[in-house]
Design a protein around this motif. Structure first.
Motif, PDB file in Angstrom:
ATOM      1  N   ILE A  32       0.818  -1.216   0.000  1.00 23.03           N
ATOM      2  CA  ILE A  32       0.000   0.000   0.000  1.00 23.03           C
ATOM      3  C   ILE A  32       0.855   1.271   0.000  1.00 23.03           C
ATOM      4  CG2 ILE A  32      -1.683   1.328   1.352  1.00 23.03           C
ATOM      5  CD1 ILE A  32      -2.872  -1.052  -0.048  1.00 23.03           C
ATOM      6  N   THR A  33       1.988   1.255   0.691  1.00 21.67           N
ATOM      7  CA  THR A  33       2.765   2.482   0.867  1.00 21.67           C
ATOM      8  C   THR A  33       4.137   2.424   0.199  1.00 21.67           C
ATOM      9  OG1 THR A  33       1.681   2.774   2.993  1.00 21.67           O
ATOM     10  CG2 THR A  33       3.614   4.116   2.582  1.00 21.67           C
ATOM     11  N   LEU A  34       4.913   1.406   0.533  1.00 19.09           N
ATOM     12  CA  LEU A  34       6.299   1.357   0.081  1.00 19.09           C
ATOM     13  C   LEU A  34       6.421   1.175  -1.430  1.00 19.09           C
ATOM     14  CD1 LEU A  34       9.263   1.364   0.943  1.00 19.09           C
ATOM     15  CD2 LEU A  34       9.109  -1.116   1.169  1.00 19.09           C
ATOM     16  N   ALA A  35       5.713   0.226  -1.997  1.00 22.09           N
ATOM     17  CA  ALA A  35       5.825  -0.059  -3.437  1.00 22.09           C
ATOM     18  C   ALA A  35       5.436   1.144  -4.308  1.00 22.09           C
ATOM     19  CB  ALA A  35       4.998  -1.283  -3.790  1.00 22.09           C
ATOM     20  N   PRO A  36       4.304   1.821  -4.030  1.00 21.41           N
ATOM     21  CA  PRO A  36       3.998   3.014  -4.855  1.00 21.41           C
ATOM     22  C   PRO A  36       5.050   4.117  -4.731  1.00 21.41           C
ATOM     23  CG  PRO A  36       2.035   2.265  -3.740  1.00 21.41           C
ATOM     24  CD  PRO A  36       3.172   1.471  -3.176  1.00 21.41           C
ATOM     25  N   LEU A  37       5.624   4.286  -3.544  1.00 19.47           N
ATOM     26  CA  LEU A  37       6.674   5.292  -3.385  1.00 19.47           C
ATOM     27  C   LEU A  37       7.924   4.929  -4.190  1.00 19.47           C
ATOM     28  CD1 LEU A  37       6.431   6.163   0.412  1.00 19.47           C
ATOM     29  CD2 LEU A  37       5.794   7.595  -1.522  1.00 19.47           C
ATOM     30  N   VAL A  38       8.261   3.647  -4.225  1.00 23.22           N
ATOM     31  CA  VAL A  38       9.416   3.205  -5.003  1.00 23.22           C
ATOM     32  C   VAL A  38       9.161   3.418  -6.499  1.00 23.22           C
ATOM     33  CG1 VAL A  38      10.799   1.186  -5.634  1.00 23.22           C
ATOM     34  CG2 VAL A  38      10.204   1.583  -3.248  1.00 23.22           C
ATOM     35  N   VAL A  39       7.955   3.131  -6.954  1.00 26.98           N
ATOM     36  CA  VAL A  39       7.620   3.325  -8.373  1.00 26.98           C
ATOM     37  C   VAL A  39       7.684   4.811  -8.739  1.00 26.98           C
ATOM     38  CG1 VAL A  39       5.780   3.133 -10.078  1.00 26.98           C
ATOM     39  CG2 VAL A  39       6.262   1.217  -8.569  1.00 26.98           C
ATOM     40  N   VAL A  40       7.130   5.662  -7.908  1.00 32.25           N
ATOM     41  CA  VAL A  40       7.164   7.106  -8.175  1.00 32.25           C
ATOM     42  C   VAL A  40       8.604   7.609  -8.159  1.00 32.25           C
ATOM     43  CG1 VAL A  40       6.510   9.361  -7.242  1.00 32.25           C
ATOM     44  CG2 VAL A  40       4.821   7.547  -7.398  1.00 32.25           C
ATOM     45  N   ALA A  41       9.420   7.100  -7.237  1.00 31.41           N
ATOM     46  CA  ALA A  41      10.837   7.495  -7.204  1.00 31.41           C
ATOM     47  C   ALA A  41      11.543   7.057  -8.479  1.00 31.41           C
ATOM     48  CB  ALA A  41      11.518   6.888  -5.984  1.00 31.41           C
ATOM     49  N   GLY A  42      11.188   5.890  -9.003  1.00 33.74           N
ATOM     50  CA  GLY A  42      11.770   5.422 -10.257  1.00 33.74           C
ATOM     51  C   GLY A  42      11.405   6.313 -11.429  1.00 33.74           C
ATOM     52  N   PHE A  43      10.140   6.727 -11.486  1.00 32.66           N
ATOM     53  CA  PHE A  43       9.722   7.633 -12.562  1.00 32.66           C
ATOM     54  C   PHE A  43      10.388   9.003 -12.417  1.00 32.66           C
ATOM     55  CE2 PHE A  43       5.831   4.862 -13.034  1.00 32.66           C
ATOM     56  CZ  PHE A  43       6.188   4.398 -14.290  1.00 32.66           C
ATOM     57  N   ALA A  44      10.550   9.473 -11.184  1.00 31.55           N
ATOM     58  CA  ALA A  44      11.237  10.752 -10.962  1.00 31.55           C
ATOM     59  C   ALA A  44      12.697  10.652 -11.402  1.00 31.55           C
ATOM     60  CB  ALA A  44      11.149  11.139  -9.490  1.00 31.55           C
ATOM     61  N   LEU A  45      13.331   9.517 -11.126  1.00 32.95           N
ATOM     62  CA  LEU A  45      14.705   9.318 -11.569  1.00 32.95           C
ATOM     63  C   LEU A  45      14.784   9.294 -13.096  1.00 32.95           C
ATOM     64  CD1 LEU A  45      17.632   8.821 -10.725  1.00 32.95           C
ATOM     65  CD2 LEU A  45      17.099   6.378 -10.666  1.00 32.95           C
ATOM     66  N   GLY A  46      13.760   8.768 -13.745  1.00 34.71           N
ATOM     67  CA  GLY A  46      13.714   8.791 -15.202  1.00 34.71           C
ATOM     68  C   GLY A  46      13.655  10.204 -15.750  1.00 34.71           C
ATOM     69  N   VAL A  47      12.899  11.052 -15.099  1.00 37.44           N
ATOM     70  CA  VAL A  47      12.821  12.458 -15.513  1.00 37.44           C
ATOM     71  C   VAL A  47      14.169  13.133 -15.315  1.00 37.44           C
ATOM     72  CG1 VAL A  47      11.762  14.688 -14.972  1.00 37.44           C
ATOM     73  CG2 VAL A  47      10.345  12.643 -15.118  1.00 37.44           C
ATOM     74  N   VAL A  48      14.811  12.845 -14.187  1.00 30.80           N
ATOM     75  CA  VAL A  48      16.139  13.406 -13.923  1.00 30.80           C
ATOM     76  C   VAL A  48      17.133  12.932 -14.978  1.00 30.80           C
ATOM     77  CG1 VAL A  48      18.087  13.370 -12.312  1.00 30.80           C
ATOM     78  CG2 VAL A  48      15.773  13.737 -11.461  1.00 30.80           C
ATOM     79  N   ALA A  49      17.030  11.657 -15.371  1.00 38.45           N
ATOM     80  CA  ALA A  49      17.933  11.110 -16.385  1.00 38.45           C
ATOM     81  C   ALA A  49      17.770  11.828 -17.714  1.00 38.45           C
ATOM     82  CB  ALA A  49      17.675   9.614 -16.563  1.00 38.45           C
ATOM     83  N   ILE A  50      16.562  12.208 -18.047  1.00 41.09           N
ATOM     84  CA  ILE A  50      16.320  12.904 -19.308  1.00 41.09           C
ATOM     85  C   ILE A  50      16.788  14.355 -19.246  1.00 41.09           C
ATOM     86  CG2 ILE A  50      14.501  13.756 -20.837  1.00 41.09           C
ATOM     87  CD1 ILE A  50      12.977  11.151 -20.190  1.00 41.09           C
ATOM     88  N   LEU A  51      16.566  15.005 -18.115  1.00 39.84           N
ATOM     89  CA  LEU A  51      16.861  16.428 -18.008  1.00 39.84           C
ATOM     90  C   LEU A  51      18.289  16.744 -17.580  1.00 39.84           C
ATOM     91  CD1 LEU A  51      13.573  17.735 -16.358  1.00 39.84           C
ATOM     92  CD2 LEU A  51      14.217  17.767 -18.758  1.00 39.84           C
ATOM     93  N   ALA A  52      19.041  15.763 -17.075  1.00 45.08           N
ATOM     94  CA  ALA A  52      20.395  16.014 -16.598  1.00 45.08           C
ATOM     95  C   ALA A  52      21.298  16.406 -17.757  1.00 45.08           C
ATOM     96  CB  ALA A  52      20.939  14.781 -15.893  1.00 45.08           C
ATOM     97  N   LYS A  53      22.057  17.460 -17.543  1.00 46.28           N
ATOM     98  CA  LYS A  53      22.988  17.914 -18.573  1.00 46.28           C
ATOM     99  C   LYS A  53      24.304  17.177 -18.380  1.00 46.28           C
ATOM    100  CE  LYS A  53      21.124  22.482 -19.253  1.00 46.28           C
ATOM    101  NZ  LYS A  53      21.375  23.907 -19.380  1.00 46.28           N
ATOM    102  N   PRO A  54      24.931  16.772 -19.462  1.00 45.26           N
ATOM    103  CA  PRO A  54      26.213  16.063 -19.339  1.00 45.26           C
ATOM    104  C   PRO A  54      27.313  17.021 -18.883  1.00 45.26           C
ATOM    105  CG  PRO A  54      25.655  16.414 -21.642  1.00 45.26           C
ATOM    106  CD  PRO A  54      24.480  16.860 -20.835  1.00 45.26           C
ATOM    107  N   LYS A  55      28.255  16.466 -18.119  1.00 44.53           N
ATOM    108  CA  LYS A  55      29.397  17.270 -17.677  1.00 44.53           C
ATOM    109  C   LYS A  55      30.336  17.469 -18.850  1.00 44.53           C
ATOM    110  CE  LYS A  55      29.436  15.725 -12.916  1.00 44.53           C
ATOM    111  NZ  LYS A  55      30.233  15.075 -11.860  1.00 44.53           N
ATOM    112  N   LYS A  56      30.999  18.620 -18.871  1.00 46.23           N
ATOM    113  CA  LYS A  56      31.979  18.883 -19.912  1.00 46.23           C
ATOM    114  C   LYS A  56      33.250  18.124 -19.584  1.00 46.23           C
ATOM    115  CE  LYS A  56      30.157  23.399 -21.048  1.00 46.23           C
ATOM    116  NZ  LYS A  56      30.400  24.822 -21.117  1.00 46.23           N
ATOM    117  N   SER A  57      34.043  17.802 -20.584  1.00 39.37           N
ATOM    118  CA  SER A  57      35.241  16.995 -20.384  1.00 39.37           C
ATOM    119  C   SER A  57      36.277  17.707 -19.525  1.00 39.37           C
ATOM    120  CB  SER A  57      35.848  16.612 -21.724  1.00 39.37           C
ATOM    121  OG  SER A  57      36.227  17.776 -22.418  1.00 39.37           O
ATOM    122  N   GLY A  58      36.296  19.003 -19.480  1.00 39.98           N
ATOM    123  CA  GLY A  58      37.261  19.759 -18.687  1.00 39.98           C
ATOM    124  C   GLY A  58      36.901  19.829 -17.219  1.00 39.98           C
ATOM    125  N   ASP A  59      35.618  19.608 -16.863  1.00 35.39           N
ATOM    126  CA  ASP A  59      35.178  19.669 -15.476  1.00 35.39           C
ATOM    127  C   ASP A  59      35.523  18.372 -14.767  1.00 35.39           C
ATOM    128  OD1 ASP A  59      34.187  22.093 -16.114  1.00 35.39           O
ATOM    129  OD2 ASP A  59      32.091  21.455 -16.255  1.00 35.39           O
TER     130      ASP A  59
END
Length: 78
Positions: free
Chosen positions: A50-77
Motif C-alpha cells: 500500500i505504501t512502500l511499493a507506490p513510493l518506489v515506483v514514483v521514485a523510479g519515474f522521478a529518476l527517469g525524468v532526472v535522467a532525461i533532463l540532466a545535462k552532461p558534464k563537460k570533459s574539462g570539469d
C-alpha cells in the motif's frame, strides 16, 4: 566542425551522454523493483503493497525524468 560545436561527452549519433543512459536504466530497474514489491497474494493491505511499493515506483519515474533532463558534464570539469 570546430571543437566548440562538438559535444565531448556524447559520441556521434547518440542523443544523450553515457551517464543519462545509465540513470535511465537505473530508473527502469527501480520501477521494476517497485512493481515486484506490489506482487503477491498474501495480505493485500500490507505496508509494503500500500505504501512502500507506490513510493518506489514514483521514485523510479522521478529518476527517469532526472535522467532525461540532466545535462552532461563537460570533459574539462572534474
Amino acid at each position: 566542425m570546430s571543437k566548440q560545436q562538438k559535444t565531448a561527452s556524447s559520441p556521434k549519433g547518440l542523443v544523450f551522454a553515457k551517464r543519462n543512459y545509465q540513470l535511465f536504466l537505473l530508473s527502469i530497474a527501480v520501477v521494476a523493483v517497485g512493481f515486484m514489491l506490489m506482487t503477491g497474494t498474501s495480505d493485500i493491505y500490507s505496508f509494503t503493497k500500500i505504501t512502500l511499493a507506490p513510493l518506489v515506483v514514483v521514485a523510479g519515474f522521478a529518476l527517469g525524468v532526472v535522467a532525461i533532463l540532466a545535462k552532461p558534464k563537460k570533459s574539462g570539469d572534474s
